[in-house]
Design a protein around this motif. Structure first.
Motif, mmCIF file in Angstrom:
data_model
loop_
_atom_site.group_PDB
_atom_site.id
_atom_site.type_symbol
_atom_site.label_atom_id
_atom_site.label_comp_id
_atom_site.label_asym_id
_atom_site.label_seq_id
_atom_site.Cartn_x
_atom_site.Cartn_y
_atom_site.Cartn_z
ATOM 1 N N SER A 1 0.846 -1.195 0.000
ATOM 2 C CA SER A 1 0.000 0.000 0.000
ATOM 3 C C SER A 1 0.876 1.237 0.000
ATOM 4 C CB SER A 1 -0.921 0.008 1.227
ATOM 5 O OG SER A 1 -1.712 1.182 1.273
ATOM 6 N N ASN A 2 0.413 2.278 -0.686
ATOM 7 C CA ASN A 2 1.065 3.586 -0.651
ATOM 8 C C ASN A 2 0.048 4.577 -0.101
ATOM 9 O OD1 ASN A 2 2.089 6.216 -1.284
ATOM 10 N ND2 ASN A 2 3.381 5.343 -2.875
ATOM 11 N N LEU A 3 0.351 5.169 1.043
ATOM 12 C CA LEU A 3 -0.609 6.067 1.703
ATOM 13 C C LEU A 3 -0.720 7.415 1.012
ATOM 14 C CD1 LEU A 3 0.287 5.379 5.460
ATOM 15 C CD2 LEU A 3 -1.293 4.141 3.957
ATOM 16 N N GLY A 4 0.220 7.750 0.146
ATOM 17 C CA GLY A 4 0.152 9.003 -0.612
ATOM 18 C C GLY A 4 0.137 10.238 0.263
ATOM 19 N N ALA A 5 0.936 10.206 1.336
ATOM 20 C CA ALA A 5 0.879 11.285 2.323
ATOM 21 C C ALA A 5 2.009 12.292 2.148
ATOM 22 C CB ALA A 5 0.909 10.698 3.728
ATOM 23 N N GLY A 6 2.449 12.532 0.942
ATOM 24 C CA GLY A 6 3.527 13.490 0.717
ATOM 25 C C GLY A 6 3.025 14.912 0.647
#
Length: 364
Positions: free
Chosen positions: A64-69
């Motif tokens: 999973s990639n939380l995409g929290a950048g």
């Protein structure tokens, strides 16, 4: 079967977890196997990681990639915590394994503990004692709520003991970043710049700068680079540079005929450059570890380091951030008087195996 969640937020984190994943795969067919989920928080977007990065490290794509950048420190921390809370609720875990000292490390440790999931910290206990560094805050907070510490040095052990951590929770295992380096020595490959610049072993330098104190202070950046180029004789200097820093260099009109700025490199290509360099000039902690193990002279443009073993046993010298401090160290280099690396305890390529063995004990 126990299930752990492994967290990474930036490219160096994946280099540290790669050998742990390999070691977990190595015990899959035993009666003491551990399953895992690999989570990329998305803290740093790195276009190299969207290419062959995972293939180079021989690890699977994250589950999973939380995409929290993006956003401020607070916004990023909040986004990671929100995303990781949902991840742990959807996929319960027996233990969360965090590595290094990025914001994701701290944010996911907090989230796990609030959900009553134990936390293990790979590279626990290291300290720069410089609270101006965001990484130092991340280390202090993470280690304040960690259950098990996997440490890289006796000094890290001492730091933890001084803060009241009992011996039973400190596990001196070595350095997984070095596991990755040693495992890939035969796979290192020259980048395109090797041929285009006609580079030759021990006849060029490698420079990396990314810390705000060096790259955001424009006068400081100009003076540092001018000092390096003024005292590096006729040696070409290769500077893999972040696009943001490249824009600063362009705006300031920084250019030298021997200074070659290039795009960031893949893992195998960058370490090929380091391995064959005459010197590495950096403000990165991880690169000082790799240079020391490969016995490459290393100059750190910082006033402190969280990796003092690279100085006492490795090839690293803490130069500081004053541009006029650079000349004497380059003179030592060109005089052939640089120190030689000694063996650093447990930096032997087997740290991940020790971690997985201890995890088996903890989770059974």
């Amino acid at each position: 079967m126990p299930q752990i969640t492994i967290v990474a937020g930036a490219r160096p984190n994946f280099m540290k977890i790669a050998p742990i994943i390999h070691a977990l795969h190595g015990v899959q067919d035993t009666g003491n196997a551990i399953t895992y989920r690999l989570i990329h928080t998305g803290q740093h977007y790195d276009k190299i990681m969207s290419g062959n990065f995972f293939e180079q490290l021989n690890i699977p794509q994250p589950h999973s990639n939380l995409g929290a950048g993006g956003g401020s420190q607070a916004e990023q921390t909040a986004a990671i915590m929100i995303g990781f809370e949902k991840e742990l609720q959807a996929h319960p875990s027996d233990l969360v394994l965090v590595v290094g000292d990025v914001t994701s490390t701290m944010a996911c440790a907090i989230t796990a503990q609030k959900l009553h999931v134990p936390v293990a910290h790979v590279e626990g206990g290291i300290r720069s004692n410089d609270w101006a560094m965001p990484e130092e805050i991340n280390r202090l907070v993470t280690d304040a709520i960690t259950n098990h510490f996997f440490t890289t040095s006796e000094l890290a052990n001492a730091n933890l003991k001084a803060s009241g951590v009992p011996d039973a929770r400190i596990h001196f295992v070595g350095n997984t970043m070095i596991d990755t380096l040693l495992a890939n020595q035969d796979r290192l490959q020259p980048p395109p710049v090797w041929n285009s610049l006609h580079l030759r072993p021990k006849q060029y330098g490698v420079m990396t700068l990314h810390r705000p104190a060096n790259v955001d202070e424009e006068t400081q950046l100009v003076e540092l680079i001018n000092a390096i180029m003024s005292h590096s004789q006729d040696m070409p200097v290769v500077f893999p540079v972040h696009p943001r820093t490249a824009k600063i260099l362009e705006r300031l009109g920084i250019g030298h005929s021997r200074l070659h700025t290039i795009s960031p490199l893949g893992y195998l290509e960058f370490n090929y450059l380091v391995k064959h360099a005459k010197v590495v000039i950096t403000d990165s902690g991880g690169i000082t570890e790799e240079a020391s193990v490969m016995n490459v002279p290393c100059m750190t443009l910082r006033d402190n380091t969280e990796r003092p073993e690279t100085i006492s046993l490795g090839t690293n010298v803490l130069v500081g951030t004053a541009p006029n401090a650079i000349q004497p160290h380059l003179e030592t280099l060109f005089a052939g008087q640089w120190k030689t690396a000694k063996t650093i305890p447990l930096w032997d390529g087997k740290a991940a195996q020790r971690i997985v063995t201890k995890l088996q004990d903890i989770l059974t």
